[in-house]
Design a protein around this motif. Structure first.
Motif, mmCIF file in Angstrom:
data_model
loop_
_atom_site.group_PDB
_atom_site.id
_atom_site.type_symbol
_atom_site.label_atom_id
_atom_site.label_comp_id
_atom_site.label_asym_id
_atom_site.label_seq_id
_atom_site.Cartn_x
_atom_site.Cartn_y
_atom_site.Cartn_z
ATOM 1 N N ASN A 159 0.814 -1.215 0.000
ATOM 2 C CA ASN A 159 0.000 0.000 0.000
ATOM 3 C C ASN A 159 0.850 1.269 0.000
ATOM 4 O O ASN A 159 0.456 2.285 -0.572
ATOM 5 N N ALA A 208 2.062 1.805 -3.520
ATOM 6 C CA ALA A 208 1.036 2.368 -4.403
ATOM 7 C C ALA A 208 1.009 3.892 -4.312
ATOM 8 O O ALA A 208 0.528 4.568 -5.229
ATOM 9 N N ARG A 209 1.507 4.412 -3.204
ATOM 10 C CA ARG A 209 1.464 5.876 -3.033
ATOM 11 C C ARG A 209 2.864 6.462 -2.919
ATOM 12 O O ARG A 209 3.066 7.520 -2.306
ATOM 13 N N GLN A 210 3.812 5.777 -3.527
ATOM 14 C CA GLN A 210 5.204 6.183 -3.307
ATOM 15 C C GLN A 210 5.508 7.596 -3.798
ATOM 16 O O GLN A 210 6.269 8.328 -3.166
ATOM 17 N N ASP A 211 4.872 7.989 -4.921
ATOM 18 C CA ASP A 211 5.169 9.329 -5.448
ATOM 19 C C ASP A 211 4.688 10.407 -4.478
ATOM 20 O O ASP A 211 5.370 11.408 -4.239
ATOM 21 N N GLU A 212 3.506 10.143 -3.942
ATOM 22 C CA GLU A 212 2.931 11.097 -2.980
ATOM 23 C C GLU A 212 3.839 11.239 -1.744
ATOM 24 O O GLU A 212 4.102 12.336 -1.262
ATOM 25 N N ASP A 229 0.818 10.801 7.394
ATOM 26 C CA ASP A 229 0.273 10.269 6.131
ATOM 27 C C ASP A 229 0.178 8.744 6.185
ATOM 28 O O ASP A 229 -0.674 8.131 5.534
ATOM 29 N N GLN A 273 -3.098 6.491 6.977
ATOM 30 C CA GLN A 273 -4.045 5.964 5.976
ATOM 31 C C GLN A 273 -3.543 4.642 5.402
ATOM 32 O O GLN A 273 -4.329 3.750 5.107
ATOM 33 N N VAL A 274 -2.235 4.533 5.281
ATOM 34 C CA VAL A 274 -1.677 3.273 4.767
ATOM 35 C C VAL A 274 -1.943 2.151 5.776
ATOM 36 O O VAL A 274 -2.366 1.055 5.410
#
Ligand code: NAI
Length: 768
Positions: free
Chosen positions: A575, A578-582, A680, A683-684
C-alpha cells in the motif's frame, strides 16, 4: 551409637569437612586483605570483619574500598583494556581456560572457603557453586575463541564495573567476569561485604595463571564502595542484588551513557498440577526453596498447588521438611545451613512473625545462632504480603488453584518475572503454560537449573539483561560501528499562514482510529522555504495514556504467528508502494531533499522485517544435564519509540516494522520537526489490516512526551532514536517499573531485532 541403633534410626552421623586448608590460606594473608588492583594486593586500609555466619566467628579483616581505591582500580582496568581487547580470541580463550583449570584444581579450597564465609551447606558449594563457576569459565573460553568469527560486528564495551551479592559469591563473580573478559573488556568487581573471600582467592588465581595485570581488579567494601564503582569512569555497570538498589543504580547511571544490566529479585511461582509426579515435585521444592536457605533470586518461593491434590501434597511436603537436616554447613550431611547474617535473619523472622494469615508449619527446631527453620505457610490469598514480597529465606508460601487459566493469572500476579516452575506429566499442558508465564526462565519438571549455555535473567522488576548463553554476550559488547549522536534537527520556520483555503490538521492515531489531541493544540509545520505544509496535533500525557491503553488492548497481536505478521507487513509495503510518489513529494516538501530514495528504503525495511517475522528464531541450548533449554524469542510487550528526526519516513518505518514484526505493540512518536510523513502513514496502516492498537502514532515535542512514556508502568520498553538528547529523562523516568530503555542512533537491523525481543529459556527434560 552402635550399628544396630544406626540401622534402627537411619540417622546420619556427623561428616565434617576439614576447614584446615582454608584457614591456612587465610593465615598466609595474616587474615587481613587489601584490594586486588593492577595485578597485586594493596596494603589493607580501613577494615571491617567478614564472619562465618554459622559460628559467628571472624574469619578475616577486609578493606573498605575508598574513592582512591576505586579510582586506582578503574585506572588499572582502563590502562589494561586496549591491550586485552587486542589479543586474539584464541589468546583470551587460553587465559579463560587457564582460570577454569585453576578453579578446578583448587575446587575443594574454594568450596570450603565459600561455605565458611557464606554459611551454605558444603554439599552445595562443592557440587553446585564451584563446578558451575568453572563451567562458566570453560564455556566463555569458547565464546572468546568464537568472537571474531561469530560476532564480527561487535566490539568490547571497555571497563565494566560489577557489583555482586552474597548468595552465590564465586558463581556470581564467574557470571560477571567470564563474559566480560571473553569479549575483551576489563573489570572492577566488588564482592558483597558479607562474602569477599572467594573473590580474593580468585584474584590470587588470576595472578597465578599470569592474567595481564589490570584485567581483573577486585575492590572490597560495602554499598558505599558499590556506589563509587557505579559512579566511576566505567563503560558498563552490571549488578545483581536487591530491586531497591537496582533502582538506585538505574537512577545513578541515567543519562551517563553507561551500559547497564540488572539481575534483581523474584517471587517465582512453583506450579504443581494434579497429574504431577508428586514425590518428584516435593523433591523439586526442596531445591526450589531450601537450596541455599532460600536465599536465591530465582527461588521457587510461591507454591501454587491444584486444589484436588493440595492436602496430599502438603502432607508429603511436611514429611519431607521434617527430614531436612539443619546445622553446621561444613557437615556433608547437612541440607540447611546458616542465614548469611543476623540482619537477614531478623528480616526473615520479622516478615514471618508479622504475618497472621494462613497456616504456618515449621520443621526444626533450628539450632541456636544464625539459622532459620524450613517454613511453609499455606492458605494465603494471592494479594497477601508474603505472597508478594521477596522473603529471601527458607520460607515457602502457598495457595491453591483450580484451572490452568487461573494458575496463569495467579502466577503472573507479581511485580517480578524471573523464573517459574511447572510440574505436570502432561507435556501439552506444560508447553501450553510455559509461554503464558511472564518470566525469563521456566523449568518444566525440574527447578533451579542453571548453566553457562543458557541465558539467565528476568523481566519486569526482576531486571533486564541476560547472563550466560549467546544472549548474555550482547550485554558485554557494542556495535563495532559507532555512530556519533546527530546534532538536534530543528524544524523550519515560517510566517504562520497556511495559504490553503481548506485547513487540515493531522490527527493522532490511537487504537486504529484518528483521534483529536486531548489538549486541543496543534502546530504548523513549514517547509525549507517557509511554506506552511500542514498542521500536526500536539500530543500530551493523556494522549500517551490513551495510546498505551490501546496498545495494551491489542495483546492478541503478540499471539499471532510470524507468518501472519509478515503478510501484514508485506501488505503495508504494497500500500505504501502504491502511493510512493505522494510520499516522496511529501518528504521533498518537508526536508527539501529528494524523497524517493527514502521511500524505497522504507519499502525495503518493511520487506526486511516481514522476512524476519517468521525467521528470527530462538535456539535450543545443549546443557550438561538431562534436558535442553529452549531459548524462545518473545516480544517485549508495548514499546514506546521516539523516532529519528532526520529520516521522517524511514526513521519511523524501521523501528515500527521491527517492533511489530516481533509481536510487540508500538506507541510511535513521529519525527518532531518533520512529522507529516508519519501522519500520512496512518491511511496506509488503516488499509493494511494492521490490527487496531498495534501501531499508535503521536506527534509533538519529544522532550515533553519522552518522560511520560518512560514513566508509564504499562510500557515495557522505550527506544529513543530522536536527535533530542533524551537519555537522562528517559532513563530516570524508567525506574518505576524498571522498563528496558534503548538510546541509539542509526540502529542496525540486528540491533532492532534484539531490542524487540526478550529471550525466555524454557528447560524441558530431554534424552536419557
Ligand atoms: P543489596 O542489593 O544491598 O546488596 C547487593 C550488592 O550491592 C552488595 O555487594 C552491596 O554491597 C551492593 N550495594 C548496596 N548498595 C549499593 C549501592 N547503593 N550502589 C551500589 N552497590 C550497592 O542486598 P542486601 O542488602 O545484601 O540484601 C537485601 C535484600 O536484597 C535481600 O533480602 C534480598 O531480598 C535481596 N537480594 C537479592 C539478591 C539477588 O540475587 N537477586 C542477592 C542479594 C540480596
Amino acid at each position: 551409637m552402635n550399628v544396630k541403633e544406626i540401622f534402627d534410626t537411619m540417622d546420619y552421623g556427623p561428616a565434617p569437612e576439614d576447614a584446615g586448608p582454608a584457614m591456612d590460606w587465610l593465615d598466609t594473608h595474616n587474615r587481613k586483605f587489601g584490594h586486588f588492583i593492577d595485578g597485586a594486593f594493596t596494603k589493607p586500609g580501613k577494615i571491617f570483619d567478614t564472619q562465618n555466619p554459622a559460628r559467628g566467628e571472624v574469619l578475616a579483616k577486609i578493606s573498605q574500598g575508598t574513592q582512591k581505591d576505586v579510582d586506582a582500580a578503574v585506572a588499572a582496568a582502563r590502562k589494561a583494556q586496549p591491550k586485552w581487547a587486542k589479543l586474539s580470541g584464541f589468546e583470551r580463550a587460553r587465559y579463560l581456560y587457564a582460570i577454569a583449570r585453576a578453579l578446578q584444581k583448587h575446587s575443594r579450597l574454594f568450596a570450603v572457603l565459600e561455605t565458611l564465609d557464606n554459611g551454605k551447606p558444603i554439599r552445595e558449594s562443592r557440587d553446585i557453586d564451584i563446578p558451575l563457576a568453572q563451567r562458566h569459565f570453560y564455556h566463555h573460553a569458547g565464546f572468546a575463541q568464537l568472537m571474531a568469527s561469530e560476532l564480527p560486528d561487535r566490539a568490547p564495551l571497555g571497563v565494566c564495573g560489577q557489583v555482586i551479592p552474597w548468595n552465590f559469591p564465586l558463581l556470581m563473580l564467574a557470571w560477571k567476569i567470564a563474559p566480560a573478559l571473553a569479549m575483551g573488556n576489563t573489570v572492577v568487581l566488588k564482592p558483597a561485604e558479607y562474602t569477599p573471600l572467594t573473590a580474593l582467592l580468585f584474584a590470587e588465581i588470576c595472578a597465578k595463571v599470569g592474567l595481564p595485570k589490570g584485567v581483573v581488579n577486585i575492590v572490597t567494601g560495602d554499598g558505599a564502595t558499590g556506589e563509587r564503582i557505579v559512579e566511576a569512569d566505567v563503560d558498563k555497570v552490571a549488578f545483581t542484588g536487591s530491586t531497591s538498589v537496582g533502582r538506585r543504580i538505574r537512577e545513578a547511571t541515567a543519562g551517563s551513557g553507561k551500559s547497564l544490566t540488572l539481575e534483581l529479585g523474584g517471587k517465582s511461582p512453583y506450579i504443581v498440577f494434579d497429574d504431577a509426579d508428586l514425590d518428584s515435585a516435593v523433591e523439586g521444592l526442596v531445591d526450589a526453596i531450601w537450596f541455599n536457605q532460600g536465599q536465591v533470586c530465582c527461588a521457587g518461593s510461591r507454591l501454587l498447588v491444584q486444589e484436588g491434590i493440595a492436602e496430599t501434597f502438603y502432607a508429603k511436603l511436611k514429611a519431607r521438611m521434617d527430614g531436612l537436616r539443619i546445622g553446621d554447613p561444613l557437615d556433608k550431611c547437612i541440607d540447611i545451613g546458616a542465614i548469611i547474617d543476623p540482619v537477614q535473619l531478623e528480616t526473615i523472622s520479622a516478615l514471618v512473625a508479622n504475618n497472621s494469615d494462613g497456616e504456618i508449619y515449621q520443621a526444626g527446631p533450628a539450632p541456636a545462632g544464625c539459622f532459620y527453620p524450613p517454613t511453609l505457610i499455606t492458605g494465603l490469598t494471592t494479594s497477601a504480603k508474603l505472597m508478594q514480597e521477596e522473603i529471601f529465606g527458607p520460607v515457602l508460601v502457598s495457595t491453591t488453584f483450580r484451572t490452568p487459566a487461573e494458575v496463569v493469572e495467579v502466577a503472573n500476579n507479581t511485580r517480578y518475572g524471573l523464573a517459574a516452575t511447572v510440574w505436570t506429566e502432561n507435556i501439552n499442558l506444560a508447553l501450553d503454560i510455559a509461554p503464558k508465564l511472564v518470566s525469563g526462565i521456566v523449568w518444566i519438571n525440574a527447578t533451579n537449573l542453571m548453566d553457562a549455555a543458557a541465558g539467565f535473567g528476568g523481566v519486569r522488576e526482576s531486571g533486564f539483561g541476560r547472563e550466560g548463553g549467546w544472549e548474555g554476550l550482547s550485554s558485554y559488547t557494542k556495535p563495532k560501528k559507532q555512530i556519533k549522536a546527530p546534532a538536534q534537527v530543528k524544524p523550519f520556520t515560517g510566517d504562520g499562514a497556511s495559504g490553503s483555503p481548506i485547513d487540515r490538521t493531522a490527527k493522532l492515531y490511537i487504537g486504529g482510529k484518528q483521534a483529536r489531541p486531548d489538549g486541543g493544540y496543534s502546530q504548523m509545520i513549514y517547509g525549507p522555504k517557509g511554506h506552511a505544509l500542514g498542521e500536526v496535533s500536539l500530543a500530551n500525557r493523556k494522549d500517551i495514556r490513551n495510546a498505551v491503553e490501546a496498545a495494551q488492548g491489542a495483546k492478541g497481536w503478540s499471539k499471532t504467528t510470524g507468518h501472519l505478521r509478515a503478510q501484514i507487513l508485506y501488505y503495508v509495503a504494497e500500500n505504501l508502494a502504491a502511493r510512493q510518489d505522494e510520499f516522496a513529494a511529501r518528504l521533498k516538501n518537508m526536508t527539501g531533499k529528494s524523497g524517493m530514495a527514502e521511500v524505497q528504503a522504507s519499502l525495503e525495511a518493511l520487506f526486511t522485517f516481514a522476512a524476519w517475522a517468521d525467521k528470527y528464531d530462538g535456539q535450543v541450548h545443549g546443557v550438561p544435564i538431562r534436558g535442553v533449554a529452549l531459548a524462545m524469542k518473545e516480544p517485549v510487550g508495548v514499546i514506546g519509540a521516539l523516532c529519528d528526526d532526520a529520516a521522517p519516513l524511514l526513521g519511523f518505518v524501521k523501528p515500527m516494522a521491527a517492533a511489530i514484526a516481533m509481536g510487540n505493540r508500538a506507541v510511535m512518536v513521529a519525527s518532531e520537526p518533520f512529522p507529516l510523513a508519519a501522519t500520512d502513514l496512518m491511511q496506509v496502516l488503516e488499509t493494511s489490516d494492521v490490527l487496531a492498537g498495534v501501531v499508535n502514532i503521536l506527534t509533538g515535542s519529544h522532550g515533553e512526551l519522552a518522560p511520560h512514556l518512560a514513566a508509564h508502568n504499562d510500557v515495557d520498553a522505550v527506544w529513543s532514536i530522536s536527535s533530542t538528547p533524551l537519555a537522562n529523562q528517559i532513563e530516570t523516568a524508567s525506574t518505576g517499573n524498571l522498563k528496558r530503555t534503548w538510546i541509539t542512533n542509526e540502529p542496525s537491523d540486528a540491533d532492532l531485532l534484539r531490542a524487540a525481543t526478550e529471550v525466555k529459556n524454557i528447560w524441558v527434560p530431554y534424552g536419557e
